[in-house]
Design a protein around this motif. Sequence first.
Motif, short mmCIF file in Angstrom:
data_model
loop_
_atom_site.label_atom_id
_atom_site.label_comp_id
_atom_site.label_asym_id
_atom_site.label_seq_id
_atom_site.Cartn_x
_atom_site.Cartn_y
_atom_site.Cartn_z
N TRP A 1 0.82 -1.21 0.00
CA TRP A 1 0.00 0.00 0.00
C TRP A 1 0.86 1.26 0.00
CZ3 TRP A 1 -4.83 1.03 -1.17
CH2 TRP A 1 -5.74 -0.01 -1.18
N LEU A 2 2.09 1.15 0.40
CA LEU A 2 2.98 2.31 0.39
C LEU A 2 3.31 2.75 -1.04
CD1 LEU A 2 5.38 1.20 3.26
CD2 LEU A 2 3.70 3.06 3.36
N ILE B 1 -0.72 3.81 -2.66
CA ILE B 1 -1.28 5.12 -2.29
C ILE B 1 -0.67 6.24 -3.13
CG2 ILE B 1 0.35 5.65 -0.40
CD1 ILE B 1 -2.10 6.76 1.13
N CYS B 2 0.61 6.12 -3.46
CA CYS B 2 1.24 7.11 -4.34
C CYS B 2 0.60 7.10 -5.72
CB CYS B 2 2.74 6.81 -4.48
SG CYS B 2 3.74 7.30 -3.08
N ILE C 1 3.03 2.33 10.46
CA ILE C 1 2.56 2.32 9.08
C ILE C 1 1.58 3.46 8.80
CG2 ILE C 1 0.70 0.70 9.65
CD1 ILE C 1 2.62 0.92 6.31
N LEU D 1 2.09 6.03 5.73
CA LEU D 1 1.16 6.10 4.61
C LEU D 1 0.81 7.55 4.28
CD1 LEU D 1 -1.27 3.12 5.27
CD2 LEU D 1 0.11 3.44 3.22
N ARG E 1 3.56 9.09 2.42
CA ARG E 1 3.61 8.57 1.05
C ARG E 1 2.55 9.24 0.17
NH1 ARG E 1 7.53 6.37 -1.55
NH2 ARG E 1 6.30 4.75 -2.56
N ALA E 2 1.41 9.59 0.76
CA ALA E 2 0.40 10.33 0.01
C ALA E 2 0.96 11.67 -0.44
CB ALA E 2 -0.85 10.52 0.85
#
Length: 425
Positions: free
Chosen positions: A75-76, A79-80, A124, A128, A131-132
Amino acid sequence: MGASDEGASRGDVSAGRERAAAAHGAGQAARGGSTLMGVLAIAAGIVIVMNLFKVSASMSLLTADLGIDPSAGSWLITICTVVAVVLVLPAGGLADRFGPKRIGLLGLVCAALGSAAGALCSDIGPLLATRALEGVGYGLTGVVSPAIIAEAFPPEKRGFPMAVWSCWMDLGMLAVLNVANLFIDPSVVGSWTNLWWLCSALIVVVAVVYALAVREAPRLPAGEGARRPSLAQGLRTPATWVVALVFLLYNIGVLSLLTLAPLYCQTQLGLGVAEANSYTSLLTVGMITGAFATGLVLSRVRTLRARIVLLAASMVLAAAVLGWAYVYTLDQIVAFMLLTGLCLSIMPAVGFTIVPETAASPAFVGAAIGLFMLMGNLAGFGTPLVGSLMEGSAPALSAALVGVNLVGAALSLALLRLMKARRAA
């Protein structure tokens, strides 16, 4: 649409052309810095992709340190990608309105801050969120960098830099996978943060040079009877939609191939994970080599008509190699990977070169590139369907991909007619 509305619409486009022409003339003095601007635009893309895929390069350490499984870790990256897909179209409009340099700097700042903040995270959830923020940088840079190249080079000289730009993802991934081993220690699970600090530092360096060296034609303030370029205006051009649809059809096959090739090698050819990944990496080698070679061809093929014919030919070549994509045998694997990489590198190199010329005027180049990038990203949502078809009937899947890319070739020829009609008008 009434006569008054139609007249206003034409007036908006004409005003955009006039402003762009004036800006283009003002920017001619800056042509001496075109090469540097092209290098910086490509460098920005490479460091942003390094920032995106640093997760892949350090996944085992990251998951061990944060106590998460690989599924959560993926998901890291996801999400990007989601943030970027949402932003690419607005990014084009913003670049047209405020200039690609400002929007590009905003993207680089977001990515640098996100990476630095991420290095300080121990859970996490906050990671996250950072990372967004990095995804904002990814989404903006993917549109702004080719817009800067389009502004720095006249159409006839745009081919080589756009071809190099077209493999920005491959170059960035190759760079981070090779650099990572110098900065992370497999015996120290927390050493993944070294890669986060490295990416932040690299982005800051690029951003500083970018701020000092990138020059763009001035955005003239709206005067009487004229408005600033808008995203809606930029999306009214049929030619831009056609070339974007071609990119969508191309990417349906290519993104699924890049994702599923290792799985095919394992399930259909009986290879181990390491062998499958090693063979699949030859695709990247072929695509980078092919992009540079296509750039040299585009340096000689300078007319729009010839480039559109080359676009159609590239889709025919894509159909040919993708027809082989899920039926090749073990003894054909090296030839398949290298030849396929070379053939599949042509379309994006030509497409990025053509798309700025499909805009209604230079004032709407950002919107055109934004739509092109959006369509390319949307193709990724077809990968699960392609995966299910691969498991059910690989020959049927190959035949379907041939058909999809031949439709793309037909659309390319339709683009030729559209551009001819527009120039005649």
